[in-house]
Design a protein around this motif. Structure first.
Motif, short mmCIF file in Angstrom:
data_model
loop_
_atom_site.label_atom_id
_atom_site.label_comp_id
_atom_site.label_asym_id
_atom_site.label_seq_id
_atom_site.Cartn_x
_atom_site.Cartn_y
_atom_site.Cartn_z
N GLY A 191 -32.67 38.41 24.24
CA GLY A 191 -33.47 39.39 24.25
C GLY A 191 -34.88 38.87 23.84
N ILE A 192 -35.90 39.49 24.07
CA ILE A 192 -37.27 39.28 23.55
C ILE A 192 -37.21 39.12 21.96
N PHE A 193 -37.85 37.91 21.55
CA PHE A 193 -37.86 37.51 20.30
C PHE A 193 -36.49 37.37 19.63
N ARG A 194 -35.46 38.15 20.13
CA ARG A 194 -34.15 38.26 19.26
C ARG A 194 -32.99 38.71 20.25
N PRO A 195 -31.94 38.18 20.42
CA PRO A 195 -30.79 38.53 21.17
C PRO A 195 -30.47 40.02 20.86
N GLY A 196 -29.76 40.54 21.86
CA GLY A 196 -28.96 41.76 21.65
C GLY A 196 -29.19 42.94 23.03
N VAL A 197 -29.96 42.33 24.07
CA VAL A 197 -30.55 43.09 25.14
C VAL A 197 -29.59 42.85 26.27
N TYR A 198 -29.68 41.36 26.79
CA TYR A 198 -28.76 40.98 27.90
C TYR A 198 -27.44 40.45 27.40
N TRP A 199 -26.46 40.53 28.06
CA TRP A 199 -25.15 40.03 27.73
C TRP A 199 -24.32 39.45 28.89
N GLY A 200 -23.53 38.27 28.63
CA GLY A 200 -22.86 37.76 29.31
C GLY A 200 -21.57 38.37 29.72
N GLN A 201 -20.76 37.99 30.48
CA GLN A 201 -19.30 38.69 30.41
C GLN A 201 -18.31 38.56 29.52
#
Length: 118
Positions: free
Chosen positions: A100-110
Motif C-alpha cells: 500500500g502507499i506508505f504502509r501495507p494493507g491495501v493490495y493483497w496476494g492470494q
C-alpha cells in the motif's frame, strides 16, 4: 493497481526454516512510495501482521516472530521476502503478502500455506 504473487510455502518440521517470496508488479509500484508486509491467518483466527516495511524503511515485527523472521526486499526485481527460522507449529497459517502507499494493507496476494508439523 498492484499485483502480488506469493510463493515458497510448504510443509516443514518444527525448528526448520522457509523463505517466502512475493513478486510485486504494477505501473507505479516502487519501494520509495509503497510499504510492504507479510500477514498470516491461522484457522479460526483473525489475520495478523507478521512483518512490515514502510516506504521510509521502518521495520515492524510481531512479538511472536521477532528474532526468528526477517522481511527484506530486492528493489531491482520488485521482490519481497520473508525469511523464517526456528519455525514452530503455531506458525502454521496462510501467509499473505500486502502492499500500500506508505504502509501495507491495501493490495493483497492470494496467500501461500505454511504448515509446521512433525
Amino acid at each position: 493497481q498492484v499485483q502480488l504473487v506469493e510463493s515458497g510455502g510448504g510443509l516443514v518440521q518444527p525448528g526448520g526454516s522457509l523463505r517466502l517470496s512475493c513478486a510485486a508488479s504494477g505501473t507505479n509500484f516502487n519501494f520509495d512510495s509503497y510499504g510492504v508486509g507479510w500477514y498470516r491467518q491461522a484457522p479460526g483466527k483473525q489475520r495478523e501482521l507478521v512483518a512490515s516495511l514502510n516506504s521510509r524503511g521502518m521495520l515492524d515485527y510481531a512479538d511472536s516472530v521477532k528474532d526468528r523472521f526477517t522481511i527484506s526486499t530486492d528493489n531491482v526485481k520488485n521482490m519481497v521476502y520473508l525469511e523464517m527460522l526456528s519455525l514452530k507449529p503455531e506458525d502454521t497459517a496462510v501467509y499473505y503478502c500486502s502492499a500500500g502507499i506508505f504502509r501495507p494493507g491495501v493490495y493483497w496476494g492470494q496467500g501461500t500455506q505454511v504448515t509446521v508439523s512433525s
